[in-house]
Motif scaffolding. Structure first.
Motif, PDB file in Angstrom:
ATOM      1  N   ALA A  64     -13.210 -13.558   7.555  1.00 49.29           N
ATOM      2  CA  ALA A  64     -12.633 -14.887   7.369  1.00 49.29           C
ATOM      3  C   ALA A  64     -12.119 -15.138   5.957  1.00 49.29           C
ATOM      4  CB  ALA A  64     -13.663 -15.947   7.747  1.00 49.29           C
ATOM      5  N   SER A  65     -12.853 -14.738   4.939  1.00 50.33           N
ATOM      6  CA  SER A  65     -12.422 -15.050   3.579  1.00 50.33           C
ATOM      7  C   SER A  65     -11.156 -14.291   3.190  1.00 50.33           C
ATOM      8  CB  SER A  65     -13.538 -14.778   2.572  1.00 50.33           C
ATOM      9  OG  SER A  65     -13.839 -13.398   2.521  1.00 50.33           O
ATOM     10  N   LYS A  66     -10.922 -13.115   3.806  1.00 48.94           N
ATOM     11  CA  LYS A  66      -9.706 -12.347   3.526  1.00 48.94           C
ATOM     12  C   LYS A  66      -8.611 -12.602   4.545  1.00 48.94           C
ATOM     13  CE  LYS A  66     -11.804  -8.535   1.013  1.00 48.94           C
ATOM     14  NZ  LYS A  66     -11.931  -7.076   0.906  1.00 48.94           N
ATOM     15  N   GLY A  67      -8.974 -13.229   5.680  1.00 52.35           N
ATOM     16  CA  GLY A  67      -7.992 -13.513   6.726  1.00 52.35           C
ATOM     17  C   GLY A  67      -7.464 -12.260   7.391  1.00 52.35           C
ATOM     18  N   ILE A  68      -8.329 -11.262   7.557  1.00 55.48           N
ATOM     19  CA  ILE A  68      -7.914 -10.001   8.183  1.00 55.48           C
ATOM     20  C   ILE A  68      -8.957  -9.548   9.197  1.00 55.48           C
ATOM     21  CG2 ILE A  68      -6.580  -9.213   6.184  1.00 55.48           C
ATOM     22  CD1 ILE A  68      -8.965  -7.321   5.546  1.00 55.48           C
TER      23      ILE A  68
END
Length: 72
Positions: A64-68
């Motif tokens: 989630a924090s990297k959006g990948i």
């Protein structure tokens, strides 16, 4: 997507198909990018779209924090 990982799957595709399995990959990348990767890497299996990362989230591979989505 991890091209090396996809290549390893392609190398085992015939074996999997002999056992009755169908091989597919799933990616949050745009369809055009996945299609180009299939062609460039000469994959004999499709990369299916996961818009919105619903499958990645359900499978617990969404960062989630990297959006990948993590290769898995």
């Amino acid at each position: 997507m991890c091209v090396a990982q996809l290549g390893r799957l392609e190398a085992r595709r015939a074996e999997l198909e002999r056992r009755g399995a169908a091989l597919v990959a799933v990616s949050v990348d745009p369809v055009e990018r996945s299609r180009a990767l299939v062609e460039r890497a000469r994959l004999g299996f499709p990369i299916l779209p996961d818009p919105g990362a619903g499958a990645a989230k359900a499978w617990g591979v969404w960062h989630a924090s990297k959006g990948i989505a993590l290769p898995a």
